[in-house]
Motif scaffolding. Structure first.
Motif, PDB file in Angstrom:
ATOM      1  N   ARG A  52       0.841  -1.204   0.000  1.00 21.91           N
ATOM      2  CA  ARG A  52       0.000   0.000   0.000  1.00 21.91           C
ATOM      3  C   ARG A  52       0.882   1.264   0.000  1.00 21.91           C
ATOM      4  O   ARG A  52       0.607   2.229  -0.712  1.00 21.91           O
ATOM      5  CB  ARG A  52      -0.926  -0.006   1.212  1.00 21.91           C
ATOM      6  CG  ARG A  52      -1.831   1.183   1.334  1.00 21.91           C
ATOM      7  CD  ARG A  52      -2.850   1.305   0.264  1.00 21.91           C
ATOM      8  NE  ARG A  52      -3.689   0.130   0.270  1.00 21.91           N
ATOM      9  CZ  ARG A  52      -4.587  -0.160  -0.653  1.00 21.91           C
ATOM     10  NH1 ARG A  52      -4.759   0.644  -1.657  1.00 21.91           N
ATOM     11  NH2 ARG A  52      -5.301  -1.241  -0.593  1.00 21.91           N
ATOM     12  N   VAL A  53       1.937   1.251   0.776  1.00 15.83           N
ATOM     13  CA  VAL A  53       2.847   2.404   0.818  1.00 15.83           C
ATOM     14  C   VAL A  53       3.511   2.601  -0.546  1.00 15.83           C
ATOM     15  O   VAL A  53       3.669   3.740  -1.011  1.00 15.83           O
ATOM     16  CB  VAL A  53       3.900   2.249   1.942  1.00 15.83           C
ATOM     17  CG1 VAL A  53       4.948   3.350   1.876  1.00 15.83           C
ATOM     18  CG2 VAL A  53       3.223   2.252   3.310  1.00 15.83           C
ATOM     19  N   THR A  54       3.870   1.522  -1.200  1.00 12.68           N
ATOM     20  CA  THR A  54       4.450   1.627  -2.542  1.00 12.68           C
ATOM     21  C   THR A  54       3.445   2.260  -3.496  1.00 12.68           C
ATOM     22  O   THR A  54       3.806   3.095  -4.335  1.00 12.68           O
ATOM     23  CB  THR A  54       4.904   0.241  -3.052  1.00 12.68           C
ATOM     24  OG1 THR A  54       5.848  -0.308  -2.117  1.00 12.68           O
ATOM     25  CG2 THR A  54       5.541   0.322  -4.426  1.00 12.68           C
ATOM     26  N   GLN A  55       2.168   1.896  -3.367  1.00 12.18           N
ATOM     27  CA  GLN A  55       1.129   2.506  -4.201  1.00 12.18           C
ATOM     28  C   GLN A  55       1.003   4.006  -3.921  1.00 12.18           C
ATOM     29  O   GLN A  55       0.841   4.809  -4.845  1.00 12.18           O
ATOM     30  CB  GLN A  55      -0.217   1.808  -3.959  1.00 12.18           C
ATOM     31  CG  GLN A  55      -0.255   0.393  -4.459  1.00 12.18           C
ATOM     32  CD  GLN A  55      -1.476  -0.384  -3.967  1.00 12.18           C
ATOM     33  OE1 GLN A  55      -2.113  -0.012  -2.984  1.00 12.18           O
ATOM     34  NE2 GLN A  55      -1.787  -1.479  -4.655  1.00 12.18           N
ATOM     35  N   VAL A  56       1.090   4.376  -2.655  1.00 11.81           N
ATOM     36  CA  VAL A  56       1.036   5.794  -2.297  1.00 11.81           C
ATOM     37  C   VAL A  56       2.198   6.554  -2.936  1.00 11.81           C
ATOM     38  O   VAL A  56       2.020   7.640  -3.489  1.00 11.81           O
ATOM     39  CB  VAL A  56       1.025   5.977  -0.758  1.00 11.81           C
ATOM     40  CG1 VAL A  56       1.257   7.437  -0.363  1.00 11.81           C
ATOM     41  CG2 VAL A  56      -0.279   5.458  -0.171  1.00 11.81           C
ATOM     42  N   TRP A  57       3.402   5.959  -2.892  1.00 11.78           N
ATOM     43  CA  TRP A  57       4.553   6.604  -3.519  1.00 11.78           C
ATOM     44  C   TRP A  57       4.345   6.721  -5.026  1.00 11.78           C
ATOM     45  O   TRP A  57       4.736   7.724  -5.628  1.00 11.78           O
ATOM     46  CB  TRP A  57       5.849   5.867  -3.178  1.00 11.78           C
ATOM     47  CG  TRP A  57       6.383   6.321  -1.861  1.00 11.78           C
ATOM     48  CD1 TRP A  57       6.345   5.648  -0.681  1.00 11.78           C
ATOM     49  CD2 TRP A  57       7.008   7.581  -1.582  1.00 11.78           C
ATOM     50  NE1 TRP A  57       6.906   6.410   0.312  1.00 11.78           N
ATOM     51  CE2 TRP A  57       7.331   7.597  -0.216  1.00 11.78           C
ATOM     52  CE3 TRP A  57       7.331   8.684  -2.354  1.00 11.78           C
ATOM     53  CZ2 TRP A  57       7.944   8.684   0.395  1.00 11.78           C
ATOM     54  CZ3 TRP A  57       7.951   9.763  -1.749  1.00 11.78           C
ATOM     55  CH2 TRP A  57       8.248   9.759  -0.390  1.00 11.78           C
ATOM     56  N   CYS A  58       3.737   5.721  -5.641  1.00 11.18           N
ATOM     57  CA  CYS A  58       3.439   5.830  -7.084  1.00 11.18           C
ATOM     58  C   CYS A  58       2.547   7.039  -7.337  1.00 11.18           C
ATOM     59  O   CYS A  58       2.796   7.820  -8.270  1.00 11.18           O
ATOM     60  CB  CYS A  58       2.762   4.558  -7.589  1.00 11.18           C
ATOM     61  SG  CYS A  58       3.866   3.148  -7.780  1.00 11.18           S
ATOM     62  N   GLY A  59       1.517   7.203  -6.515  1.00 10.75           N
ATOM     63  CA  GLY A  59       0.638   8.369  -6.644  1.00 10.75           C
ATOM     64  C   GLY A  59       1.406   9.670  -6.464  1.00 10.75           C
ATOM     65  O   GLY A  59       1.194  10.644  -7.199  1.00 10.75           O
ATOM     66  N   PHE A  60       2.321   9.680  -5.496  1.00  7.06           N
ATOM     67  CA  PHE A  60       3.137  10.871  -5.270  1.00  7.06           C
ATOM     68  C   PHE A  60       3.968  11.193  -6.505  1.00  7.06           C
ATOM     69  O   PHE A  60       4.037  12.355  -6.920  1.00  7.06           O
ATOM     70  CB  PHE A  60       4.059  10.677  -4.058  1.00  7.06           C
ATOM     71  CG  PHE A  60       4.995  11.831  -3.857  1.00  7.06           C
ATOM     72  CD1 PHE A  60       4.582  12.971  -3.191  1.00  7.06           C
ATOM     73  CD2 PHE A  60       6.292  11.793  -4.365  1.00  7.06           C
ATOM     74  CE1 PHE A  60       5.437  14.057  -3.029  1.00  7.06           C
ATOM     75  CE2 PHE A  60       7.151  12.865  -4.197  1.00  7.06           C
ATOM     76  CZ  PHE A  60       6.718  14.001  -3.537  1.00  7.06           C
ATOM     77  N   PHE A  61       4.603  10.184  -7.092  1.00  4.99           N
ATOM     78  CA  PHE A  61       5.444  10.433  -8.264  1.00  4.99           C
ATOM     79  C   PHE A  61       4.621  10.914  -9.454  1.00  4.99           C
ATOM     80  O   PHE A  61       5.099  11.757 -10.233  1.00  4.99           O
ATOM     81  CB  PHE A  61       6.272   9.200  -8.627  1.00  4.99           C
ATOM     82  CG  PHE A  61       7.278   8.830  -7.583  1.00  4.99           C
ATOM     83  CD1 PHE A  61       8.104   9.785  -7.008  1.00  4.99           C
ATOM     84  CD2 PHE A  61       7.400   7.517  -7.148  1.00  4.99           C
ATOM     85  CE1 PHE A  61       9.020   9.449  -6.025  1.00  4.99           C
ATOM     86  CE2 PHE A  61       8.318   7.163  -6.179  1.00  4.99           C
ATOM     87  CZ  PHE A  61       9.130   8.130  -5.613  1.00  4.99           C
TER      88      PHE A  61
END
Length: 183
Positions: A122-131
């Protein structure tokens, strides 16, 4: 010596927007492209991973475009390239686990429980959204904003936002861990 090149690349990447902004006030864009080309060459020599080689090639293409056309825009697109590469790395790790964040978590906790794997995904998905968001804003500032706004966003605000995301994730992680320990 092993950590010198990555540390130098990291510092140059962090300082890139203010250096470009200040440099463009004194030099033509073609001359400001030389540090970008140098960073790209150092990155290409320092890595064996395809994604970072692709990033180096992209940076060299931006530098060449700036040198040949004597335009600042390719120099200002470098933060967009960085966000795109990071998005590709993180998104690819979701398609081909373990995720980037899971790999980092396992350095500290090799026996990561299933709940930890779910959380790191889930955190990796959040970082994808951030990028995606950060890269989009970087693109907008490169194309449609003043040089000052571009430098302010890409040289300061984006790093503050990244720090806020790190801090919020750390607080959330502590709460999630406490729930799993006591629950």
């Amino acid at each position: 010596m092993k950590f010198l090149r990555p540390a130098l690349l990291g510092l140059l990447s962090l300082a890139y927007p203010p250096l470009v902004y200040l440099g463009l006030g004194h030099f033509e864009p073609r001359w400001m492209a030389l540090p970008l080309a140098g960073m790209a060459v150092v990155r290409a020599v320092a890595t064996r991973e395809r994604v970072w080689l692709a990033a180096a090639v992209g940076a060299l293409a931006l530098a060449a475009s700036s040198m040949l056309g004597n335009h600042a825009l390719p120099l200002k697109l470098y933060p967009v390239l960085v966000n795109t590469v990071l998005l590709a790395v993180f998104a690819t790790s979701l398609a081909y686990p373990p995720s980037v964040i899971e790999r980092l978590a396992r350095l500290r906790e090799p026996e990561l429980p299933a709940s930890g794997v779910t959380y790191t995904r889930r955190v990796t998905q959040v970082w994808c959204g951030f990028f995606v968001l950060n890269g989009g804003i970087a693109l907008f500032t490169a194309i449609g904003a003043s040089d000052e706004t571009w430098a302010l966003y890409n040289g300061l605000i984006s790093y503050v936002l990244m720090g806020v995301l790190f801090a919020v994730e750390w607080v959330v992680r502590q709460q999630v861990r406490a729930r799993h320990v006591h629950g």
